[in-house]
Design a protein around this motif. Structure first.
Motif, PDB file in Angstrom:
ATOM      1  N   GLN A  85       0.670  -1.063   0.037  1.00 28.29           N
ATOM      2  CA  GLN A  85       0.021   0.064  -0.174  1.00 28.29           C
ATOM      3  C   GLN A  85       0.837   1.425  -0.019  1.00 28.29           C
ATOM      4  O   GLN A  85       0.392   2.347  -0.134  1.00 28.29           O
ATOM      5  CB  GLN A  85      -0.882   0.097   1.012  1.00 28.29           C
ATOM      6  N   GLY A  86       2.368   1.041  -0.172  1.00 32.67           N
ATOM      7  CA  GLY A  86       3.003   2.160   0.038  1.00 32.67           C
ATOM      8  C   GLY A  86       3.169   2.761   1.320  1.00 32.67           C
ATOM      9  O   GLY A  86       3.714   4.014   1.472  1.00 32.67           O
ATOM     10  N   ASN A  87       2.891   2.165   2.336  1.00 30.97           N
ATOM     11  CA  ASN A  87       2.792   2.487   3.649  1.00 30.97           C
ATOM     12  C   ASN A  87       4.169   2.130   4.481  1.00 30.97           C
ATOM     13  O   ASN A  87       4.006   0.687   4.883  1.00 30.97           O
ATOM     14  CB  ASN A  87       1.569   2.364   4.484  1.00 30.97           C
ATOM     15  N   MET A  88       5.059   2.756   4.772  1.00 23.99           N
ATOM     16  CA  MET A  88       6.313   2.317   5.611  1.00 23.99           C
ATOM     17  C   MET A  88       6.166   2.413   7.087  1.00 23.99           C
ATOM     18  O   MET A  88       7.029   2.010   7.758  1.00 23.99           O
ATOM     19  CB  MET A  88       7.509   2.889   5.044  1.00 23.99           C
ATOM     20  N   GLY A  89       5.142   3.069   7.391  1.00 24.36           N
ATOM     21  CA  GLY A  89       4.792   3.078   8.823  1.00 24.36           C
ATOM     22  C   GLY A  89       5.233   4.609   9.436  1.00 24.36           C
ATOM     23  O   GLY A  89       5.516   5.272   8.819  1.00 24.36           O
ATOM     24  N   LEU A  90       5.111   4.693  10.909  1.00 27.00           N
ATOM     25  CA  LEU A  90       5.561   5.721  11.418  1.00 27.00           C
ATOM     26  C   LEU A  90       6.759   5.517  12.202  1.00 27.00           C
ATOM     27  O   LEU A  90       7.213   4.628  12.488  1.00 27.00           O
ATOM     28  CB  LEU A  90       4.402   6.463  12.546  1.00 27.00           C
ATOM     29  N   SER A  91       7.640   6.774  12.312  1.00 29.61           N
ATOM     30  CA  SER A  91       9.117   6.705  12.732  1.00 29.61           C
ATOM     31  C   SER A  91       8.921   6.660  14.241  1.00 29.61           C
ATOM     32  O   SER A  91       7.883   7.470  14.703  1.00 29.61           O
ATOM     33  CB  SER A  91       9.719   7.916  12.202  1.00 29.61           C
ATOM     34  N   PHE A  92       9.463   5.981  14.944  1.00 30.77           N
ATOM     35  CA  PHE A  92       9.740   5.947  16.616  1.00 30.77           C
ATOM     36  C   PHE A  92      10.300   7.267  16.926  1.00 30.77           C
ATOM     37  O   PHE A  92       9.781   8.138  17.959  1.00 30.77           O
ATOM     38  CB  PHE A  92      10.397   4.892  16.945  1.00 30.77           C
ATOM     39  N   TYR A  93      11.605   7.569  16.583  1.00 31.16           N
ATOM     40  CA  TYR A  93      12.350   8.610  16.977  1.00 31.16           C
ATOM     41  C   TYR A  93      11.680  10.061  16.547  1.00 31.16           C
ATOM     42  O   TYR A  93      11.956  11.161  17.153  1.00 31.16           O
ATOM     43  CB  TYR A  93      13.655   8.414  16.261  1.00 31.16           C
ATOM     44  N   GLN A  94      11.136  10.251  15.296  1.00 29.54           N
ATOM     45  CA  GLN A  94      10.423  11.435  14.748  1.00 29.54           C
ATOM     46  C   GLN A  94       9.010  11.241  14.919  1.00 29.54           C
ATOM     47  O   GLN A  94       8.218  11.810  13.928  1.00 29.54           O
ATOM     48  CB  GLN A  94      10.912  11.617  13.680  1.00 29.54           C
ATOM     49  N   PHE A  95       8.405  10.452  15.668  1.00 28.01           N
ATOM     50  CA  PHE A  95       6.880  10.270  15.826  1.00 28.01           C
ATOM     51  C   PHE A  95       6.150  11.697  15.860  1.00 28.01           C
ATOM     52  O   PHE A  95       6.557  12.420  16.702  1.00 28.01           O
ATOM     53  CB  PHE A  95       6.646   9.433  17.206  1.00 28.01           C
ATOM     54  N   PRO A  96       5.098  11.998  14.969  1.00 23.97           N
ATOM     55  CA  PRO A  96       4.377  10.776  14.344  1.00 23.97           C
ATOM     56  C   PRO A  96       4.422  11.104  13.009  1.00 23.97           C
ATOM     57  O   PRO A  96       3.898  10.902  11.948  1.00 23.97           O
ATOM     58  CB  PRO A  96       2.958  11.479  14.458  1.00 23.97           C
ATOM     59  N   ARG A  97       5.979  11.353  12.527  1.00 26.15           N
ATOM     60  CA  ARG A  97       6.301  11.702  11.132  1.00 26.15           C
ATOM     61  C   ARG A  97       6.486  10.130  10.126  1.00 26.15           C
ATOM     62  O   ARG A  97       7.063   9.386  10.973  1.00 26.15           O
ATOM     63  CB  ARG A  97       7.603  12.311  11.052  1.00 26.15           C
ATOM     64  N   PRO A  98       5.662  10.086   9.175  1.00 28.31           N
ATOM     65  CA  PRO A  98       5.948   9.021   8.343  1.00 28.31           C
ATOM     66  C   PRO A  98       7.160   8.670   7.964  1.00 28.31           C
ATOM     67  O   PRO A  98       7.759   9.605   7.507  1.00 28.31           O
ATOM     68  CB  PRO A  98       4.738   9.202   7.174  1.00 28.31           C
ATOM     69  N   VAL A  99       7.424   7.295   7.786  1.00 31.04           N
ATOM     70  CA  VAL A  99       8.920   7.130   7.186  1.00 31.04           C
ATOM     71  C   VAL A  99       9.021   7.463   5.857  1.00 31.04           C
ATOM     72  O   VAL A  99      10.095   7.989   5.548  1.00 31.04           O
ATOM     73  CB  VAL A  99       8.991   5.473   7.338  1.00 31.04           C
ATOM     74  N   ALA A 100       7.998   7.347   5.060  1.00 32.06           N
ATOM     75  CA  ALA A 100       8.145   7.809   3.742  1.00 32.06           C
ATOM     76  C   ALA A 100       8.601   9.139   3.597  1.00 32.06           C
ATOM     77  O   ALA A 100       9.245   9.567   2.725  1.00 32.06           O
ATOM     78  CB  ALA A 100       6.745   7.253   3.029  1.00 32.06           C
ATOM     79  N   ASP A 101       7.911  10.091   4.210  1.00 31.87           N
ATOM     80  CA  ASP A 101       8.331  11.336   4.244  1.00 31.87           C
ATOM     81  C   ASP A 101       9.671  11.721   4.595  1.00 31.87           C
ATOM     82  O   ASP A 101      10.405  12.673   4.059  1.00 31.87           O
ATOM     83  CB  ASP A 101       7.217  12.211   5.379  1.00 31.87           C
ATOM     84  N   ILE A 102      10.214  10.877   5.651  1.00 27.94           N
ATOM     85  CA  ILE A 102      11.548  11.193   6.170  1.00 27.94           C
ATOM     86  C   ILE A 102      12.561  10.764   4.886  1.00 27.94           C
ATOM     87  O   ILE A 102      13.561  11.388   4.844  1.00 27.94           O
ATOM     88  CB  ILE A 102      11.777  10.278   7.536  1.00 27.94           C
ATOM     89  N   ILE A 103      12.043   9.352   4.505  1.00 26.36           N
ATOM     90  CA  ILE A 103      13.080   9.206   3.246  1.00 26.36           C
ATOM     91  C   ILE A 103      13.173  10.043   2.133  1.00 26.36           C
ATOM     92  O   ILE A 103      14.090  10.327   1.604  1.00 26.36           O
ATOM     93  CB  ILE A 103      12.748   7.549   2.747  1.00 26.36           C
ATOM     94  N   GLY A 104      11.738  10.651   1.833  1.00 30.93           N
ATOM     95  CA  GLY A 104      11.895  11.434   0.831  1.00 30.93           C
ATOM     96  C   GLY A 104      12.527  12.660   0.989  1.00 30.93           C
ATOM     97  O   GLY A 104      12.782  13.309   0.049  1.00 30.93           O
ATOM     98  N   SER A 105      12.556  13.294   1.986  1.00 31.79           N
ATOM     99  CA  SER A 105      13.116  14.448   2.373  1.00 31.79           C
ATOM    100  C   SER A 105      14.788  14.189   2.409  1.00 31.79           C
ATOM    101  O   SER A 105      15.499  15.220   2.569  1.00 31.79           O
ATOM    102  CB  SER A 105      12.676  15.061   3.707  1.00 31.79           C
ATOM    103  N   SER A 106      15.279  13.031   2.403  1.00 39.67           N
ATOM    104  CA  SER A 106      16.677  12.906   2.540  1.00 39.67           C
ATOM    105  C   SER A 106      17.314  12.171   1.200  1.00 39.67           C
ATOM    106  O   SER A 106      18.398  12.411   1.001  1.00 39.67           O
ATOM    107  CB  SER A 106      17.106  11.825   3.919  1.00 39.67           C
ATOM    108  N   ILE A 107      16.475  11.404   0.562  1.00 38.76           N
ATOM    109  CA  ILE A 107      17.301  10.570  -0.530  1.00 38.76           C
ATOM    110  C   ILE A 107      17.555  11.590  -1.723  1.00 38.76           C
ATOM    111  O   ILE A 107      18.735  11.220  -2.509  1.00 38.76           O
ATOM    112  CB  ILE A 107      16.040   9.579  -0.869  1.00 38.76           C
ATOM    113  N   HIS A 108      16.711  12.782  -2.043  1.00 36.27           N
ATOM    114  CA  HIS A 108      17.113  13.645  -2.911  1.00 36.27           C
ATOM    115  C   HIS A 108      18.590  14.253  -2.614  1.00 36.27           C
ATOM    116  O   HIS A 108      19.307  14.530  -3.636  1.00 36.27           O
ATOM    117  CB  HIS A 108      16.087  14.793  -3.255  1.00 36.27           C
ATOM    118  N   TRP A 109      19.069  14.249  -1.249  1.00 33.96           N
ATOM    119  CA  TRP A 109      20.118  14.911  -1.133  1.00 33.96           C
ATOM    120  C   TRP A 109      21.301  13.736  -1.494  1.00 33.96           C
ATOM    121  O   TRP A 109      22.283  14.182  -2.081  1.00 33.96           O
ATOM    122  CB  TRP A 109      20.510  15.097   0.245  1.00 33.96           C
ATOM    123  N   THR A 110      21.022  12.563  -1.294  1.00 29.74           N
ATOM    124  CA  THR A 110      21.969  11.356  -1.563  1.00 29.74           C
ATOM    125  C   THR A 110      22.158  11.363  -3.103  1.00 29.74           C
ATOM    126  O   THR A 110      23.027  11.484  -3.911  1.00 29.74           O
ATOM    127  CB  THR A 110      21.518  10.146  -1.246  1.00 29.74           C
TER     128      THR A 110
END
Length: 337
Positions: A85-110
Motif C-alpha cells: 500500500q506504499g505505507n512504511m509506517g511511522l517513525s519512532f524517533y520522529q513520531f508521528p512523522r511517516p517514514v516515507a516522508d523522512i526518506i523522501g526528504s533525505s534521498i534527494h540529497w543523496t
C-alpha cells in the motif's frame, strides 16, 4: 531470441526469490537489535509523571499503534501488506512523522550528490585509464600509482582525511552539513542555494576521486588486454590505421565499464552512506545512522528496503544490457535453451 527471453525469465525468477528473502531479512534484522524503542519513547514523553498506571496505558497504546503487541509472524504479514500500500509506517524517533516522508526528504540529497559524482568520476576515470594504457611511458608511471592508491582507500577514509586537512586545517571547504546551520531549508532562497553549493564541494570531490581510482584501473587493464589481443596485431600487420584500431580497442574495453556504471548507479544509495555520515550530509546515510542509533525499526526497514530494491534493479539492468550488447551472453543463453 526465444533462448534470450528464457534466460531473462530465469533471471527475473531468481531476482524475485532474492527480493522475498531480502524483504524478510529487512523486517527481521532491525527487530533483533537489543532494547525496546517504544519504552524509550514513552519514558521520554512521560517524564515527570508519577502515575504508573497512566504510563502503562500510554505504553500499551503505543505498542498497539505500532503493532508490536502482536506475534512476530503477524507483524511480518502486516508489514508486507503495508508495503504493497506504499505505507512504511511511522517513525519512532520522529513520531508521528511517516517514514516515507523522512526518506523522501533525505534521498534527494543523496541522489543530488552521488549521481553527478559517479558520472563525472566514471567519465574522467575511463578517459585517464585509456590514455595511460595507450600512451604508457612516464604518463603511466605517474598516474598508475595514483589510481592504485585511490582505488585502495575507502571512501569514508578519504572523507576523514579531507575533512581534517582541507576543512579543519586549511579551511578551504566547509567540513560538515549540507548547508549553513543558521539557514532554513528553502530552495527558492539564493543564499540557501549558495550555501548548499559551498557545502557540496568537498563531498563531491571526495566521491569523484574514489570513483576515478577504480574506474581508471579497470579501463587501463582492459585496454592493455585489448591492445595486446591477436586481432590488434593482425590489423596492424594488414596496415589498418592505428586510429581506427584504437577505436575498436576502446569500444571493446568499455563493455565491463558500462556494466560497472550501471552497478555503481544502483548501489550508490548504499555504497557511500558512511561517507555522508562523515560529512554529516543530510542524505540517506545520516538518516539511516540516526535510525540505527535510536532503534527506529520502521525507519531502518524503510532505508534498507530502498537500498535493496535499487541494488536488485541495478543488477537486473546490467543483465539486460549484457544480454543486448554482449554476444557471448546470447550464445550462452542459446546453449542453455
Amino acid at each position: 531470441m526465444k533462448a534470450y527471453y528464457t534466460y531473462l525469465g530465469k533471471k527475473i525468477g531468481w531476482y524475485l526469490i532474492t527480493l522475498i528473502i531480502a524483504v524478510f531479512l529487512n523486517f527481521l534484522l532491525p527487530r533483533l537489535i537489543p532494547g525496546n524503542p517504544v519504552a524509550t519513547m514513552v519514558a521520554s514523553m512521560s517524564a515527570g509523571m508519577t502515575d504508573a498506571n497512566a504510563v502503562k496505558k500510554i505504553y500499551d497504546a503505543y505498542m498497539s499503534m505500532f503493532g508490536l503487541d502482536k506475534p512476530l509472524w503477524q507483524q511480518f504479514f502486516v508489514y508486507i501488506g503495508n508495503i504493497f500500500q506504499g505505507n512504511m509506517g511511522l517513525s519512532f524517533y520522529q513520531f508521528p512523522r511517516p517514514v516515507a516522508d523522512i526518506i523522501g526528504s533525505s534521498i534527494h540529497w543523496t541522489l543530488m550528490l552521488q549521481i553527478p559524482a559517479i558520472l563525472v568520476g566514471w567519465f574522467l576515470g575511463n578517459c585517464l585509464g585509456a590514455i595511460t594504457a595507450y600512451r604508457k611511458g612516464v604518463f603511466d608511471r605517474v598516474f598508475f600509482p595514483f589510481f592504485l592508491f585511490m582505488s585502495a582507500i575507502p571512501a569514508f577514509g578519504l572523507a576523514i582525511v579531507n575533512v581534517h586537512f582541507l576543512a579543519n586545517k586549511l579551511h578551504l571547504f566547509p567540513g560538515s552539513l549540507g548547508y549553513r546551520f543558521d539557514l532554513i531549508q528553502n530552495w527558492g532562497n539564493p543564499e540557501f542555494l549558495l550555501s548548499v553549493l559551498n557545502h557540496y564541494r568537498l563531498p563531491f570531490l571526495t566521491m569523484v576521486l574514489v570513483v576515478i581510482g577504480g574506474q581508471s584501473l579497470g579501463m587501463r587493464e582492459m585496454s592493455i588486454y585489448e591492445l595486446n589481443a591477436d586481432y590488434v596485431k593482425y590489423s596492424r600487420f594488414m596496415g589498418i590505421k592505428d586510429s581506427k584500431i584504437v577505436g575498436y580497442v576502446f569500444r571493446n574495453a568499455m563493455l565491463p565499464q558500462i556494466t560497472g556504471l550501471a552497478l555503481s548507479l544502483g548501489t550508490m544509495v548504499g555504497g557511500n552512506l558512511i561517507t555522508e555520515i562523515v560529512f554529516s550530509y543530510p542524505g540517506l546515510g545520516t538518516t539511516m545512522f540516526t535510525a540505527i542509533r535510536t532503534q527506529d525499526f520502521p525507519l531502518i526497514s524503510g532505508c534498507t528496503l530502498i537500498i535493496t530494491i535499487t541494488v536488485l534493479i541495478a543488477n537486473f539492468v546490467v543483465d539486460i544490457i549484457c544480454g543486448i550488447i554482449d554476444p557471448r551472453v546470447k550464445a550462452a543463453a542459446h546453449e542453455e535453451g
